[in-house]
Enzyme design. Structure first.
Site, mmCIF file in Angstrom:
data_model
loop_
_atom_site.group_PDB
_atom_site.id
_atom_site.type_symbol
_atom_site.label_atom_id
_atom_site.label_comp_id
_atom_site.label_asym_id
_atom_site.label_seq_id
_atom_site.Cartn_x
_atom_site.Cartn_y
_atom_site.Cartn_z
ATOM 1 N N LYS A 189 1.085 -1.694 0.383
ATOM 2 C CA LYS A 189 0.034 -0.444 -0.005
ATOM 3 C C LYS A 189 0.774 1.059 -0.051
ATOM 4 O O LYS A 189 2.115 1.148 0.062
ATOM 5 C CB LYS A 189 -0.901 -0.213 1.217
ATOM 6 C CG LYS A 189 -1.833 -0.635 1.713
ATOM 7 C CD LYS A 189 -2.709 -1.822 0.183
ATOM 8 C CE LYS A 189 -3.863 -2.394 0.109
ATOM 9 N NZ LYS A 189 -3.453 -4.254 0.098
HETATM 10 C C1 PLP Z 1 -5.296 -4.513 0.757
HETATM 11 C C2 PLP Z 1 -6.415 -4.248 1.045
HETATM 12 C C3 PLP Z 1 -7.950 -5.166 1.826
HETATM 13 C C4 PLP Z 1 -6.717 -5.807 3.305
HETATM 14 O O1 PLP Z 1 -5.486 -5.174 3.492
HETATM 15 P P1 PLP Z 1 -5.161 -5.615 4.795
HETATM 16 O O2 PLP Z 1 -4.430 -4.568 5.308
HETATM 17 O O3 PLP Z 1 -4.209 -6.922 4.129
HETATM 18 O O4 PLP Z 1 -5.709 -6.627 5.491
HETATM 19 C C5 PLP Z 1 -8.524 -4.583 1.757
HETATM 20 N N1 PLP Z 1 -9.040 -4.237 1.311
HETATM 21 C C6 PLP Z 1 -8.855 -3.927 0.232
HETATM 22 C C7 PLP Z 1 -9.396 -2.701 -0.895
HETATM 23 C C8 PLP Z 1 -7.250 -3.693 0.107
HETATM 24 O O5 PLP Z 1 -6.502 -3.610 -0.824
#
Ligand code: PLP
Length: 380
Positions: A189
């Site tokens: 992210k």
């Molecule tokens: C990455 C992501 C998640 C989950 O995030 P984590 O921190 O890996 O649990 C949920 N929704 C979306 C749209 C994502 O891109």
């Protein structure tokens, strides 16, 4: 391909940027004797809260945990329906299933690839309790229409803004307004803590309730005693992770500016004659979490070959995401092919190209040249 091209290092679709200062600060935490939730987590919560106009922010071990606990905080469980998009990471549906509620999908808008707000009202039932919109690739859902719709039908909104850190709607930063807002700090992210996430809440009461849900339901009293009134899980973040997050927070606006510049270069260098569909050219509101062209329809059945042809040229291409209602888990609940034609079409053609802050401008040019070459290879 030419030899000079083969010598270039592999270009992944994303890679985190962790600077030496952050690495030193993580080492400080390791030496401090306090490595799990502590002062760094508090400092990161305070810094995020300041960024989001003073709204309370609580960290979690992942966005998945933050979303699940947000649903629990809203009292959502068996018998309740939650409306979301089929075009997201499957976490978005898994958290609804985790609390025993039912995910209800609504097709996406072909241009934004986000939930089609015009179709939500047709999916409402007396059991609908909440909406979970997703800002795919960091392009925000229309918050004015979303929040008006939720208010009209007395629904909670749990924004899955996992991909949207630093994105804006109508001049306001995502997270600084709205109901509950979740961000992910997963390694891929725009702001990472390796693994982690957070929830932006409405008030101190919600924040305290979330703290209990996050750590075994425990409430501690000033005299040193404790009580557990309600179930709680185990979803706290470590100070090691928070130290990474504090370092990232210093740089995230520069990271996002760099992502936007690289995205803009993709648009400038793009060979439109190849027949790909580009995402909306939004260089104001999106944080450019991902650069996702859609393959021409004729090549959609050969996406795997296209990705292989890119890999052979040293370029990593991802798929985010196939429409999730077609996964076996969700088909078992009755969802079927053909129900969400727009999401299915995008899910079958989407590609994630390299886009991360440490990329060079020339990397974009290299990807564009490789795409032209891969298309020629497929057209053989
Ligand atoms: C990455 C992501 C998640 C989950 O995030 P984590 O921190 O890996 O649990 C949920 N929704 C979306 C749209 C994502 O891109």
């Amino acid at each position: 391909m030419t030899n000079s091209m083969e010598k270039l290092p592999f270009l992944p679709f994303t890679r985190p940027s962790i600077d030496e200062q952050t690495i030193a600060e993580v080492a400080d935490v390791l030496r401090s004797g306090w490595i799990t939730s502590g002062p760094r987590c508090q400092a990161l919560e305070a810094a995020l809260s300041e960024r989001f106009q003073g709204r309370p922010v609580r960290l979690a071990s992942s966005a998945t945990a933050a979303l699940e606990l947000a649903l629990r905080l809203c009292g959502i469980g068996p018998g309740d329906e939650v409306i979301t998009t089929p075009l997201s990471w499957v976490a978005t549906a898994n958290v609804i299933l985790a609390v025993g509620a039912t995910p209800v999908f609504v097709d996406v808008d072909a241009a934004t690839r986000n939930i089609d707000l015009a179709r939500i009202e047709a999916a409402l039932t007396p059991r609908t309790r909440a909406l979970i919109p997703v800002d795919l690739a960091g392009l925000p859902v229309d918050r004015d229409r979303l929040n008006a719709l939720a208010a009209r039908h007395s629904l909670r909104v749990i924004e899955d803004a996992a991909q949207a850190f630093g994105a804006h709607w109508a001049g306001r930063e995502i997270g600084s307004f709205g109901d509950l807002v979740s961000f992910s700090f997963h390694a891929n992210k725009n702001l990472t803590t390796a693994e982690g996430g957070c929830l932006v809440l409405n008030n101190a009461q919600e924040a305290r309730a979330f703290e209990k849900l996050r750590l075994q339901g425990v409430e501690r009293f000033p005299d040193g005693s404790m009580d557990v009134e309600q179930w709680g899980g185990k979803a706290n973040l470590t100070d090691l992770a928070a130290a990474i997050g504090l370092g990232q927070l210093r740089q995230v606006d520069a990271f996002n500016a760099r992502r936007r510049a690289l995205a803009q270069r993709y648009f400038e260098r793009w060979d439109t004659s190849l027949g790909f569909e580009l995402p909306p050219a939004d260089f104001v509101q999106s944080n450019w979490h991902m650069m996702q062209p859609l393959l021409p329809r004729a090549l959609a059945p050969r996406r795997g070959e296209f990705i292989e042809a890119m890999k052979a040229q040293g370029i990593g291409v991802g798929v985010h995401y196939p429409a999730m209602h077609l996964f076996t888990l969700l088909r078992r609940l009755g969802w079927r092919q053909g129900q969400f034609p727009v999401a299915e079409d995008i899910g079958a053609r989407t590609l994630t190209l390299p886009l991360f802050p440490a990329m060079a401008d020339t990397d974009v040019d290299r990807v564009c040249a490789a795409i032209a070459s891969a298309v020629r290879t497929l057209q053989g």
